[in-house]
Design an enzyme around this catalytic site. Structure first.
Site, short mmCIF file in Angstrom:
data_model
loop_
_atom_site.label_atom_id
_atom_site.label_comp_id
_atom_site.label_asym_id
_atom_site.label_seq_id
_atom_site.Cartn_x
_atom_site.Cartn_y
_atom_site.Cartn_z
N ASP A 189 38.50 31.30 28.74
CA ASP A 189 37.93 31.68 30.03
C ASP A 189 37.20 30.46 30.57
O ASP A 189 36.21 30.01 29.99
CB ASP A 189 36.95 32.84 29.80
CG ASP A 189 36.79 33.71 31.02
OD1 ASP A 189 36.66 33.15 32.12
OD2 ASP A 189 36.76 34.95 30.85
N ASP A 215 37.54 31.74 36.10
CA ASP A 215 36.53 32.61 36.68
C ASP A 215 36.36 32.34 38.18
O ASP A 215 36.31 31.18 38.62
CB ASP A 215 35.21 32.30 35.94
CG ASP A 215 34.13 33.33 36.19
OD1 ASP A 215 34.31 34.48 35.78
OD2 ASP A 215 33.10 32.97 36.79
N GLU A 225 40.98 34.47 38.63
CA GLU A 225 40.27 35.70 39.02
C GLU A 225 40.10 35.69 40.54
O GLU A 225 39.41 34.82 41.09
CB GLU A 225 38.90 35.79 38.35
CG GLU A 225 38.23 37.12 38.67
CD GLU A 225 36.73 37.16 38.41
OE1 GLU A 225 36.18 38.26 38.32
OE2 GLU A 225 36.10 36.09 38.31
N HIS A 279 36.25 43.27 31.70
CA HIS A 279 34.84 43.37 31.31
C HIS A 279 33.92 43.61 32.51
O HIS A 279 32.71 43.72 32.34
CB HIS A 279 34.43 42.10 30.58
CG HIS A 279 34.52 40.89 31.46
ND1 HIS A 279 35.73 40.43 31.95
CD2 HIS A 279 33.57 40.09 31.97
CE1 HIS A 279 35.50 39.39 32.72
NE2 HIS A 279 34.20 39.16 32.76
N ASP A 280 34.47 43.62 33.72
CA ASP A 280 33.67 43.87 34.92
C ASP A 280 33.94 45.25 35.53
O ASP A 280 33.34 45.60 36.55
CB ASP A 280 33.98 42.82 36.00
CG ASP A 280 33.61 41.41 35.58
OD1 ASP A 280 32.62 41.25 34.84
OD2 ASP A 280 34.32 40.48 36.00
#
Ligand code: GLC
Length: 531
Positions: free
Chosen positions: A99, A201, A264, A327-328
């Site tokens: 990530d 990200d 993302e 995870h969000d």
């Protein structure tokens, strides 16, 4: 199958390292823990493992605040542990993705410490500093995703710095070519260590409006929604220059063989697909498609989404991808409900394009309610009045077995373990015929075996029922039909015109069927081989 790249052919599996497996008894997962679970990962029929950030970090945003891009945080282990993990994963035929968090660093990163030390420091321009407004307030109205202003005043030099997340996550200045070079070097560092790809990200936020004009108010915002939504993000999101920055990252990736990046990006489809690149150069191999997460869970809405997205991606010559959870986002099983869980899982793993699976979704983990005093996520803690703002419920420890702490750790875990863990866990489901885990493995197996599923075209099939979504996947004569009942009623279909069929998999009980008189049970998902 051989013409497809690994990131087209296979399934990506996201691990949130803090919550996967603790090996040293501190209640937080780590790299050795993940290595110890590689044999399990190899049984899932996945292609790649993506690790949420493992880098040196004060952990204010649990690793999305990086203090050293080229090292491993001691909480997770060492660079040697990382090398061991990569080797052991590759031995099992699994790719490893990291990530990459290039939009902002931690405020403890040496670059930021230097930048903030004086207005004339060599790295001043590595971050985004602006003078106060005439009234002494922030330079403009930009807001943080975590609530409040996107600017923090720094006494040392009398200017504000920009941060769209925590004050501890200052934004790097991508307009500065030295910053861009440093970030490409980070990619090279990890690729030389054998990393196969990156999830990048907030890649759609990299460029900022150089005039720093106020953002307009969003007329659709309602109280009780996240603060950040009050503005239309004309100055901070999806700016044209972002594409040039991404092309630079892509060029660094392309110096190495067979590497990839998935970006993302939360944008409408017509904007999302511009991130594959253009005549000016390639960008993301995959711009993450999060649209299943926010589309109402009805057969009609999902079909419209799939039709629109598939056509838009084809038009730009891209490769599609699908996501149900990360995870969000709250766990998809909790979003769609228990009855629809397998319908959703079947959809994810049989649509055209690369699926990304969030850890634990293969055993049907649900959101875990986390009492306020145990909450850890700053997005929730900073916005206690916004319902559902905390991301803790979807970040709880992986449920391995019925031992204390679900086999995740010998110590008290950093977030509570689900109450249903003694029943919903890997060990139990590995034994139980027809379990969610076995259903997941059957789906990934089918996906790998059938060219129609991993390589084929997508075509919707009309049915008379608005709660049934049906589609055909096809590749060089291999034909697979997917039927998804989004409702609680039995539906009898006449699809005789498609030929004859044999059931490959059903979420329910796999009885044989004739296409001309095909009964779908309530909430059933069925995958059929078409002769
Ligand atoms: C991304 C991450 C999220 C993080 C934020 C700031 O949206 O997925 O978890 O909080 O960026 O880095």
């Amino acid at each position: 199958m051989s013409e497809l790249k690994w990131w087209q052919r296979g399934v990506i599996y996201q691990i949130y390292p803090r919550s996967y497996q603790d090996s040293n008894g501190d209640g937080v997962g780590d790299l050795r823990g993940i290595t110890a679970r590689l044999d399990y990962l190899a049984t899932l029929g996945i292609e790649a493992v993506w690790l949420s950030p493992i880098f040196t970090s004060p952990m204010k945003d649990f690793g999305y605040d990086v203090a050293d891009y080229c090292n491993v945080d001691p909480l997770f282990g060492t660079l040697d542990d990382f090398d061991d993990l990569v080797r052991a994963a590759h031995d099992r035929g699994l790719k490893v993705m990291l990530d990459f968090v290039p939009n902002h660093s931690s405020d403890e990163h040496p670059w930021f410490l230097e930048s903030r030390s004086s207005r004339t420091s060599a790295r001043r321009d590595w971050y985004i500093w602006r003078d106060p407004a005439p009234d002494g307030g922030p330079p403009n109205n930009w807001k943080s995703f975590f609530g409040g202003d996107a600017w923090t005043y720094d006494d040392t030099t009398g200017q504000y710095y920009l941060h769209q997340f925590l004050t501890g996550q200052p934004e790097l200045n991508w307009a500065n070519p030295d910053v861009r070079r440093a970030m490409s070097d980070v990619l090279r560092f990890w690729m030389r260590r054998g990393v196969d790809g990156f999830r990048v990200d907030v890649i759609w936020l990299l460029a900022k409006d150089p005039t720093f004009a106020n953002e307009p108010l969003n007329p659709d915002w309602q109280p009780g929604q996240l603060d950040h939504g009050q503005l239309v993000h004309t100055g901070t999101q999806d700016l044209p220059l972002t594409h040039a920055y991404i092309r630079e990252l892509r060029a660094a990736l392309d110096e190495f063989e067979d590497r990839m990046m998935v970006g993302e990006i939360y944008l409408p489809i017509e904007r999302l697909v511009t991130y594959y690149g253009s005549g000016e150069g390639a960008e993301c191999h995959l711009p993450f498609n999060f649209h299943l997460i926010n589309t109402p869970w009805t057969a009609g809405a999902v079909r419209r989404l799939v039709d629109e997205y598939d056509a838009a991606v084809s038009a730009v010559g891209g490769w599609p991808n699908w996501v149900l959870g990360n995870h969000d986002q709250h766990r998809f099983r909790s979003r769609v409900g228990d009855a629809q869980y397998r319908v959703a899982q079947t959809l994810l793993l049989t649509l055209r394009g690369t699926p990304t699976v969030y850890y634990g979704d293969e055993i049907g983990m649900r959101d875990v309610p986390v009492p306020l005093e145990q909450q850890r996520d700053p997005q929730g803690l900073q916005q206690p009045d916004v319902p559902g703002a905390s991301r803790d419920p979807e970040r709880t420890p992986m449920q391995w077995d019925d031992q204390p702490n679900a086999g995740f750790s010998s110590a008290q875990p950093w977030l509570p373990v689900a109450e249903d863990a003694p029943i919903v866990n890997v060990a139990a489901q590995a034994q139980a015929e027809g379990s969610d885990l076995q259903y997941f493995r059957a789906l990934t197996r089918l996906r790998a075996q059938r060219p129609a599923l991993h390589a084929g075209t997508y075509r919707p099939v009309d049915t008379p029922f608005e709660d049934v979504f049906a589609y055909l996947r096809e590749h060089e004569g291999d034909r697979v039909l997917v039927l998804l009942n989004f409702g609680g009623a039995r539906r009898t279909l006449d699809l005789g015109a498609l030929g004859t069929a044999r059931t490959l998999l059903s979420s329910d009980a796999a009885t044989d069927v004739t296409l001309a008189d095909l009964e779908l049970r309530p909430h059933e998902a069925r995958v059929l081989d078409l002769a």
